[in-house]
Design an enzyme around this catalytic site. Structure first.
Site, mmCIF file in Angstrom:
data_model
loop_
_atom_site.group_PDB
_atom_site.id
_atom_site.type_symbol
_atom_site.label_atom_id
_atom_site.label_comp_id
_atom_site.label_asym_id
_atom_site.label_seq_id
_atom_site.Cartn_x
_atom_site.Cartn_y
_atom_site.Cartn_z
ATOM 1 C CG HIS A 142 0.596 6.495 -0.831
ATOM 2 N ND1 HIS A 142 -0.496 7.117 -1.385
ATOM 3 C CD2 HIS A 142 0.154 5.913 0.316
ATOM 4 C CE1 HIS A 142 -1.550 6.928 -0.606
ATOM 5 N NE2 HIS A 142 -1.186 6.196 0.424
ATOM 6 C CG HIS A 146 -1.826 1.166 1.341
ATOM 7 N ND1 HIS A 146 -3.157 1.130 0.991
ATOM 8 C CD2 HIS A 146 -1.605 2.451 1.747
ATOM 9 C CE1 HIS A 146 -3.715 2.309 1.178
ATOM 10 N NE2 HIS A 146 -2.781 3.128 1.644
ATOM 11 C CD GLU A 147 1.849 3.670 3.709
ATOM 12 O OE1 GLU A 147 2.177 4.754 3.200
ATOM 13 O OE2 GLU A 147 0.775 3.522 4.328
ATOM 14 C CG HIS A 195 0.515 8.639 -7.672
ATOM 15 N ND1 HIS A 195 -0.671 8.973 -7.067
ATOM 16 C CD2 HIS A 195 0.438 9.151 -8.924
ATOM 17 C CE1 HIS A 195 -1.439 9.639 -7.908
ATOM 18 N NE2 HIS A 195 -0.777 9.771 -9.037
#
Length: 804
Positions: A589, A585-586, A592
């Site tokens: 980020h 999940h991290e 991105h």
């Protein structure tokens, strides 16, 4: 306290609650908004720092990245070893720990930050540049000067953010109190300057002149127009164009809202703090927990605590579960007054700035645009989720019927967590302990797997690099350079992933410096005035931090920090499957930020609409559970045997067993958030408790909370995510859709297909916030229905829940 019980939702909410402040659409550079309040730092006696500047020998400077050596295979092996082998890491990082081997290069290779005093010099140098930019914008008069206003304001944003983002991270993370204090001072210096900008109405006027001239806007790029429009909206939100008396009232209201919001989060308390039972009535609960609260045969259970939650999930006596549930869901009267006051003042603030409601004020720059659109999405999502939620409620009722020997007792609110826990326990394999999957997920293999996945999808990989003396804030920090097949060095990633005393347990992603194109005039400016601590004007233009000219123009590379709190052991750091999902999940980020190819920092990477920012990270959770992706790396840390995927399937089945009722709970909370941020709080008869119960009555499949309870006092997200709580639901639906349409649900190896990865990168990731997210969504899905956004598009997105 949340209304949701699943581990996955709890983890996502924890991430949201502790989300990094710069991980949104230009959070810190909404300098045109009056800041609600600046939280004062702990009072300390000012320390005296050495003013000596350390000049750096050019021979000791870090060498540029060489993409040809030592090579991808070597880097991949090293990547695993630096995270899994303490001995290897000690040898790999030895020279960076030896100060005698070279001068202090500065934190993150920022040449100013060689000591505490450097933070003042760092802030002052960028403050002087920022003042020159403000003067340039205010004095613009020719068309040529007005044409550059969007880029000038973006550079102003960069000057502020490069100090604030980095200082905010350092003051919360660095172990040295002197450095923490110095970073706080630098942070404060830039905030004070932003407060000056808040009164500079000429910025708004000059931007308005530029935007009103078609000849000027015709010369702007798509990114420049997006930045200009975003800043103009920020002006409107800030009341800067309104009369002075109204602006002063705006500031007062904003300060009051911030103070009440802080008190609301920090002062959560139940109406009844504890309940007392005979210890014998706690049958079914973990005996160790029972013993911890028992004295002389009497158990005293704090009502708003983990122990209370454990009891509600496990105690067989329904009357005990009922009493604890009611106490756990009833806030103190003082807390409800705080909430009502917070909602009323937000509604007043919206009216003051000529918005219909606080929801309209907050959502204008989001994908949703309006509360009406959010409610369209939530209604459509609720309709699609009802069949699954009903099926699960019926299943819970059947469990209760069996448990009570068919006495036809109705399912009650305090039964939900108890019977969900009973069913999940029965689904888990009796032959394995809860951590049996960890043996297949050493941290080194997971990082290796992420690099392999990104190589296959996007043509980038992680290359371990030894940190230079002074570069990292802790000896356990690993530096990875992100290397692209086509563009060479594209990002720097600092990984602080191991647990240590005093470290925050919350996982987080921080963008310490955004990607941005550095104009040649900035390099020329630096050539005239740069300090001796820099070897060149190009180095000075980015404070010594990473840059690249691979694409032709000079770019400042995104510099990112990932923080986790993984436990270590003598052999390796073994992750639970939930921790693997968290890391993926991290890293969503981070990817991105890494793949963003915008020329302006205000729209780089994760600086996009708040209700679009979680899409890449939620999508990465699909990859974390995909068998093809797991086959790239998941192997037993001792035997090297590949992971049997059926073990993951078992874990996923348990986690997803009651996804319908959990989604319903989140929908209700999102609806409540919208109701509270409407015009309703301006009515003298507004009652937040009554509103909560009414929404439950209209939309809940599960039995609603009994009258007299007031759970909304524990809904902490109302403070930080006012009117945007729907975002996680929204991005989860978007991620589910992209996983199904673009990556074919992982079928036939689609999860590691380069063509599909390029589609995601070129349609979504590369744009950051520089393109309308609806257009990005339409492009990646090939679905024209959502291209223009609006209520209809929100309803379409809501309908995808049923379709998936």
């Amino acid at each position: 306290m949340s209304d949701v019980g699943s581990e996955a939702w709890s983890r996502q909410r924890q991430i949201a609650e502790n989300r990094e402040p710069n991980d949104g659409a230009g959070f810190y550079i909404e300098f045109l908004v009056y800041f609600h309040v600046y939280v004062s730092e702990r009072r300390r006696t000012r320390l005296q720092y050495s003013t000596a500047t350390q000049y750096i020998d050019r021979e000791s400077r870090p060498k540029p990245v060489d993409n040809s050596a030592p090579g991808a295979l070597h880097d991949e092996r090293t990547l695993r070893q630096i995270f899994d082998s303490k001995d290897f890491w000690k040898e790999f990082s030895s020279s960076s720990k030896a100060g005698a081997k070279g001068h202090n290069i500065g934190l993150f290779q920022n040449r100013y930050l060689v000591n505490a005093k450097g933070f003042e010099r760092f802030a002052d140098a960028n403050l002087q540049k920022a003042k020159r930019i403000v003067s340039k914008v205010l004095n613009a008069s020719s068309k040529h000067e007005y044409q550059s206003i969007a880029r000038d304001l973006d550079r102003l944003s960069d000057m502020l953010c490069r100090v604030i983002d980095l200082s905010d991270f350092v003051r919360a993370t660095h172990p040295d109190e002197r450095i923490q204090y110095a970073a706080s001072q630098a942070h404060s210096m830039m905030f004070e300057f932003m407060n000056v900008l808040n009164t500079t109405t000429g910025l708004n006027e000059q931007l308005g002149i530029a935007m009103a001239d078609p000849e000027i806007t015709a010369t702007w790029t798509e990114e420049e127009m997006v930045v200009a429009q975003a800043l103009k909206k920020d002006f409107t939100k800030s009341a800067i164009a309104l009369p002075k008396a109204i602006r002063e009232k705006f500031v007062r209201l904003s300060q009051e809202i911030s103070e009440i919001g802080h008190d609301f989060v920090e002062s959560m308390e139940p109406a009844q703090r504890e309940l007392q039972f005979s210890s014998g009535k706690l049958k079914g609960m973990d005996p160790l927990l029972v013993r911890s609260v028992t004295r002389w045969g009497s158990a005293v259970v704090p009502t708003h605590s983990d122990i209370s939650i454990a009891a509600i999930r496990s105690v067989q006596d329904e009357s005990v579960r009922r009493d604890l549930f009611l106490a756990n869901r009833t806030s103190s009267p003082a807390q409800i007054r705080r909430l009502d006051d917070l909602m009323r003042k937000r509604a007043q603030l919206a009216k003051l700035t000529q918005y219909e409601s606080y929801g309209h004020l907050a959502l204008g720059d989001k994908m949703a645009k309006s509360p009406e659109s959010v409610n369209q999405f939530l209604s459509a999502l609720s309709e699609g989720n009802k069949p699954k939620a009903k099926q699960e409620v019926d299943q819970l009722q059947q469990l209760k019927d069996r448990h009570t020997n068919g006495t036809s007792a109705r399912l009650q609110p305090w039964d939900k967590d108890f019977y969900m826990s009973q069913l999940r326990s029965s689904m888990r394999s009796k032959s394995r302990n809860p951590d049996f999957l960890s043996a297949y997920f050493s941290l080194g293999t997971v990082m290796q797997g992420l690099s392999r996945l990104f190589t296959r999808l996007y043509g980038i990989r992680f290359a371990p690099r030894e940190t230079v003396h002074g570069e990292a804030w802790n000896n356990d920090v690993r530096r990875l350079d992100v290397i692209s097949e086509t563009d060479g060095h594209v990002a720097v990633l600092y990984c602080d992933l191991f647990s240590r005393p005093g470290k925050s347990p919350n996982p987080a992603h921080f963008t310490l410096r955004c990607s941005r194109e550095i104009a040649e005039e900035e390099v020329q400016e630096a050539a005239v005035s740069h300090d001796r601590i820099f070897a060149s004007a190009e180095e000075a233009a980015n404070d010594g931090m990473a840059t690249s000219r691979a694409s032709g123009s000079l770019r400042q590379l995104p510099t990112i920090a990932l923080i986790c709190d993984f436990r270590t052991s003598a052999k390796a750091s073994l992750l639970s499957f939930s921790e693997v999902q968290t890391l993926f999940h991290e890293m969503g980020h981070a990817i991105h930020s890494i793949l963003g190819r915008t020329s302006l920092q205000e729209v780089s990477g994760t600086r996009c609409a708040t209700d679009f920012a979680e899409l890449p990270s939620v999508l990465m959770e699909h990859f974390a559970a995909d068998p093809t992706v797991l086959s790239l790396f998941a192997r037993h840390y001792e035997t090297d045997q590949p992971l049997p995927y059926r073990l993951v399937e078992e874990k996923l089945a348990v986690d997803k067993q009651f996804s319908g009722v959990e989604t319903e709970s989140q929908i209700i909370l999102a609806m409540l958030d919208q109701a509270y941020h409407s015009e309703a709080p301006l009515d003298k008869s507004f009652d937040s408790t009554q509103v909560f119960h009414e929404i439950q009555r209209q939309h809940a499949m599960l039995p609603q909370d009994p009258e007299g309870t007031s759970w909304q006092g524990f809904f902490g997200h109302l403070s930080g995510y006012g009117s945007t709580y729907y975002s996680y639901l929204f991005d989860q639906v978007l991620a589910d859709r992209i996983w199904k349409v673009v990556f074919q649900g992982g079928q036939d190896g689609a999860s590691i297909d380069r063509e599909r990865g390029e589609r995601m990168k070129e349609s979504v990731l590369r744009w950051g916030g520089g393109r309308d997210p609806w257009r990005c969504l339409s492009d990646v899905l090939g679905d024209s229905r959502v291209r223009d956004g609006g209520k209809e598009a929100m309803a379409v997105v809501g309908s995808w829940k049923k379709a998936s």
